[in-house]
Design an enzyme around this catalytic site. Structure first.
Site, mmCIF file in Angstrom:
data_model
loop_
_atom_site.group_PDB
_atom_site.id
_atom_site.type_symbol
_atom_site.label_atom_id
_atom_site.label_comp_id
_atom_site.label_asym_id
_atom_site.label_seq_id
_atom_site.Cartn_x
_atom_site.Cartn_y
_atom_site.Cartn_z
ATOM 1 N N ASN A 21 -6.764 8.460 7.165
ATOM 2 C CA ASN A 21 -7.977 7.667 6.990
ATOM 3 C C ASN A 21 -7.604 6.221 6.723
ATOM 4 O O ASN A 21 -6.812 5.977 5.811
ATOM 5 C CB ASN A 21 -8.789 8.176 5.798
ATOM 6 C CG ASN A 21 -9.246 9.596 5.997
ATOM 7 O OD1 ASN A 21 -9.373 10.079 7.118
ATOM 8 N ND2 ASN A 21 -9.496 10.289 4.892
ATOM 9 N N ASN A 37 -4.848 5.794 -7.222
ATOM 10 C CA ASN A 37 -5.506 7.118 -7.191
ATOM 11 C C ASN A 37 -4.557 8.251 -7.585
ATOM 12 O O ASN A 37 -4.376 9.225 -6.867
ATOM 13 C CB ASN A 37 -6.129 7.392 -5.815
ATOM 14 C CG ASN A 37 -5.111 7.426 -4.680
ATOM 15 O OD1 ASN A 37 -4.016 6.890 -4.818
ATOM 16 N ND2 ASN A 37 -5.485 8.051 -3.577
ATOM 17 N N LEU A 69 2.499 6.622 -4.707
ATOM 18 C CA LEU A 69 3.688 7.226 -5.331
ATOM 19 C C LEU A 69 3.375 8.586 -5.951
ATOM 20 O O LEU A 69 4.289 9.319 -6.316
ATOM 21 C CB LEU A 69 4.276 6.281 -6.381
ATOM 22 C CG LEU A 69 4.952 5.019 -5.827
ATOM 23 C CD1 LEU A 69 5.387 4.097 -6.968
ATOM 24 C CD2 LEU A 69 6.146 5.371 -4.953
ATOM 25 N N ARG A 70 2.088 8.906 -6.112
ATOM 26 C CA ARG A 70 1.614 10.238 -6.550
ATOM 27 C C ARG A 70 1.876 10.587 -8.009
ATOM 28 O O ARG A 70 1.404 11.604 -8.476
ATOM 29 C CB ARG A 70 2.197 11.355 -5.675
ATOM 30 C CG ARG A 70 1.934 11.221 -4.185
ATOM 31 C CD ARG A 70 0.474 11.163 -3.850
ATOM 32 N NE ARG A 70 0.239 11.317 -2.406
ATOM 33 C CZ ARG A 70 -0.858 10.900 -1.804
ATOM 34 N NH1 ARG A 70 -1.834 10.310 -2.496
ATOM 35 N NH2 ARG A 70 -1.012 11.084 -0.496
ATOM 36 N N ASP A 77 0.716 2.307 3.824
ATOM 37 C CA ASP A 77 -0.158 3.405 3.375
ATOM 38 C C ASP A 77 0.645 4.705 3.261
ATOM 39 O O ASP A 77 0.168 5.792 3.630
ATOM 40 C CB ASP A 77 -1.371 3.582 4.297
ATOM 41 C CG ASP A 77 -2.486 4.413 3.634
ATOM 42 O OD1 ASP A 77 -2.333 4.797 2.453
ATOM 43 O OD2 ASP A 77 -3.496 4.670 4.305
ATOM 44 N N HIS A 107 -5.558 -1.531 5.482
ATOM 45 C CA HIS A 107 -5.391 -0.750 6.727
ATOM 46 C C HIS A 107 -6.528 -0.881 7.754
ATOM 47 O O HIS A 107 -7.192 0.093 8.078
ATOM 48 C CB HIS A 107 -5.145 0.719 6.420
ATOM 49 C CG HIS A 107 -5.989 1.339 5.339
ATOM 50 N ND1 HIS A 107 -7.364 1.251 5.303
ATOM 51 C CD2 HIS A 107 -5.637 2.061 4.255
ATOM 52 C CE1 HIS A 107 -7.801 1.901 4.248
ATOM 53 N NE2 HIS A 107 -6.793 2.396 3.588
ATOM 54 N N HIS A 165 -10.690 -0.264 0.665
ATOM 55 C CA HIS A 165 -10.574 0.764 1.712
ATOM 56 C C HIS A 165 -11.931 0.761 2.411
ATOM 57 O O HIS A 165 -12.912 1.251 1.864
ATOM 58 C CB HIS A 165 -10.263 2.126 1.079
ATOM 59 C CG HIS A 165 -10.269 3.262 2.049
ATOM 60 N ND1 HIS A 165 -9.188 4.096 2.220
ATOM 61 C CD2 HIS A 165 -11.217 3.723 2.892
ATOM 62 C CE1 HIS A 165 -9.474 5.012 3.125
ATOM 63 N NE2 HIS A 165 -10.712 4.815 3.550
ATOM 64 N N HIS A 196 2.610 14.137 1.257
ATOM 65 C CA HIS A 196 2.002 15.432 0.928
ATOM 66 C C HIS A 196 3.073 16.501 1.021
ATOM 67 O O HIS A 196 4.060 16.340 1.756
ATOM 68 C CB HIS A 196 0.861 15.762 1.897
ATOM 69 C CG HIS A 196 -0.310 14.850 1.774
ATOM 70 N ND1 HIS A 196 -1.137 14.840 0.671
ATOM 71 C CD2 HIS A 196 -0.794 13.885 2.603
ATOM 72 C CE1 HIS A 196 -2.079 13.920 0.836
ATOM 73 N NE2 HIS A 196 -1.891 13.316 1.998
ATOM 74 N N HIS A 230 0.832 -1.212 0.000
ATOM 75 C CA HIS A 230 0.000 0.000 0.000
ATOM 76 C C HIS A 230 0.869 1.266 0.000
ATOM 77 O O HIS A 230 1.127 1.862 1.046
ATOM 78 C CB HIS A 230 -0.896 -0.036 1.244
ATOM 79 C CG HIS A 230 -2.100 0.826 1.142
ATOM 80 N ND1 HIS A 230 -3.354 0.426 1.516
ATOM 81 C CD2 HIS A 230 -2.254 2.098 0.703
ATOM 82 C CE1 HIS A 230 -4.225 1.388 1.315
ATOM 83 N NE2 HIS A 230 -3.576 2.427 0.823
#
Ligand SMILES: [Zn+2]
Length: 430
Positions: free
Chosen positions: A278, A92, A61-62, A305, A232, A179, A309, A58
């Site tokens: 979350n 995502n 990598l953005r 996870d 998670h 999730h 940011h 999980h």
């Protein structure tokens, strides 16, 4: 470059081989060797632990789309620094990984960076819209084995049933990773709903939000026989539901994060946005239930996870800050310090949950051990006693760590990917 090296007198911890013993471990031509080549570099590994490279189910990598937070290159360098040789990259991104072209692009970026194998996770629904199924067939052909709309739950039981039924029809095992938070119960919620959210004046995300989705998904998986994985897990009651389902033979696996194994909602009294995530950190009872479930096999794997940011994004009022903590560079030390040292997990079980079990769930056959002659040399060597303080900078582009400032024990000295050093003498090589 593939090395010719012998780690002398390392403590080899290899769950799939059932091995925990001190011995020499030789590597040549990218694989583990039965005998040390004559010209091998000799590394004194006395007091160090040698284990299969860690595998993260999980990771965010953005890239593509949010390269200011993390890139495939920086995220995989962070993974290597943390002892990982393989990570599953969540879907995502922007654009969403809902087709074979994006999957291949992410894989190509990872190959070019060379720090860590990346297994892209495909989206379950197109654009993560929760409505139409994505091109799962095309992605399975492109090698995807895990699908997830992580960040949110599959919104309806019917859509989940369709996805699980569809996934079951492929000739290879395909896993749907959920999730588990019911959207209707968490709207606007910032932290775990309870006495602490009330005292801090923050809107809550109740544990029932997780429990109801876990129960729903297990009921559907039981009925249609699909292969379900729960991301998670954070609450004691959800763990109980999983334990019962496993006893019945439902094909379900589950993961837990280092931060849920350590933190509680009491940690939020300082409104530290690095501890906003979350699902949220819950009560000490929940945390203790997660630990027990990891020890007894109800929970299969530890997953980070890793959610990078930018500094300015986390440096906002609590309500406005995005959820998530980075985790790749701290997971091993957190597990050693908080779970292995106090005797919650044996070292063998810890490596099983950090490497062998996630590799099996991911279908990453070259990872997770066993570390036997001829097998790919994907491994980590770490010093279990080395103390360090969690502080920036990280190999990750981000610095939003829930463990910032903590003293931890356990430091990665070498990581090897197919016999090449991605970390040497404690430093990433790429
Ligand atoms: Zn998630």
């Amino acid at each position: 470059m593939s090395e010719r090296v012998v780690f002398e007198q390392a403590r080899l911890v290899d769950p799939l081989a059932g091995v925990d013993e001190v011995r020499d471990v030789a590597v040549a031509d990218g694989v583990l060797a039965a005998e040390a080549p004559a010209d091998a570099e000799r590394i004194d590994a006395r007091g160090l632990i040698l284990a299969p490279g860690l595998v993260d189910l999980h990771t965010h990598l953005r890239e593509p789309g949010e390269e200011h937070k993390e890139t495939v290159a920086t995220g995989t360098r962070a993974a290597a620094a943390g002892g990982y040789t393989a990570v599953a990259a969540m879907a995502n991104t922007d654009p969403v990984a809902d087709n074979a072209a994006i999957v291949q692009a992410v894989r190509d970026l990872a190959a070019a960076a060379g720090s860590c194998d990346v297994f892209p996770v495909g989206a379950i629904t197109r654009g993560l819209d929760g409505e139409a199924l994505a091109e799962m067939g095309e992605m399975v052909e492109a090698g995807v084995r895990v699908f997830s709309d992580d960040g949110r739950s599959v919104p309806t039981a019917r859509l989940l049933r369709n996805a699980l039924t569809y996934a079951k029809a492929f000739p290879v095992e395909v896993v749907l990773a959920e999730h588990a938070e019911d959207a209707s119960l968490i709207e606007g919620g910032q932290i775990h709903e309870g006495a602490r959210s009330a005292s801090l004046g923050l809107a809550g995300r109740p544990a029932e939000a997780e429990e109801v989705i876990v129960a729903r998904d297990i009921a559907i998986a039981r009925a249609c026989g699909g292969r379900l994985h729960l991301c998670h897990l954070s609450s004691a009651r959800a763990v109980d539901v999983v334990r019962r389902a496993k006893a019945e033979g439902v094909r379900v696996t589950a993961e837990v994060t280092p931060h849920h194994l350590v933190g509680t909602d009491d940690d939020l009294v300082t409104y530290d946005t690095n501890k906003k995530m979350n699902p949220p950190l819950r009560t000490a009872e929940d945390r203790d239930a997660l630990r027990a479930a990891l020890a007894d096999g109800t929970i299969d794997a530890i997953a980070t996870d890793h959610a990078p940011h930018a500094v300015e994004e986390k440096d906002l009022e609590f309500d406005l800050a995005p959820p998530g903590t980075i985790g790749l560079e701290t997971a091993l030390a957190v597990v050693l310090t908080h779970l292995v040292e106090p005797g919650v997990l044996t070292l063998l079980r810890a490596i099983e949950t950090l490497a062998s079990a996630p590799a099996q769930i991911l279908g990453a056959a070259d990872h997770g051990g066993p570390l036997e002659p001829g097998r790919p040399a994907n491994l980590v060597v770490f010093d279990p006693g080395a103390e360090w303080t969690v502080e920036a900078p990280f190999a990750s582009k981000a610095r939003n760590s829930a463990f910032m400032g903590e003293r931890l024990r356990g430091s990665v000295r070498y990581t090897m990917l197919r016999g090449a050093f991605t970390v040497a003498d404690g430093k990433p090589t790429r």
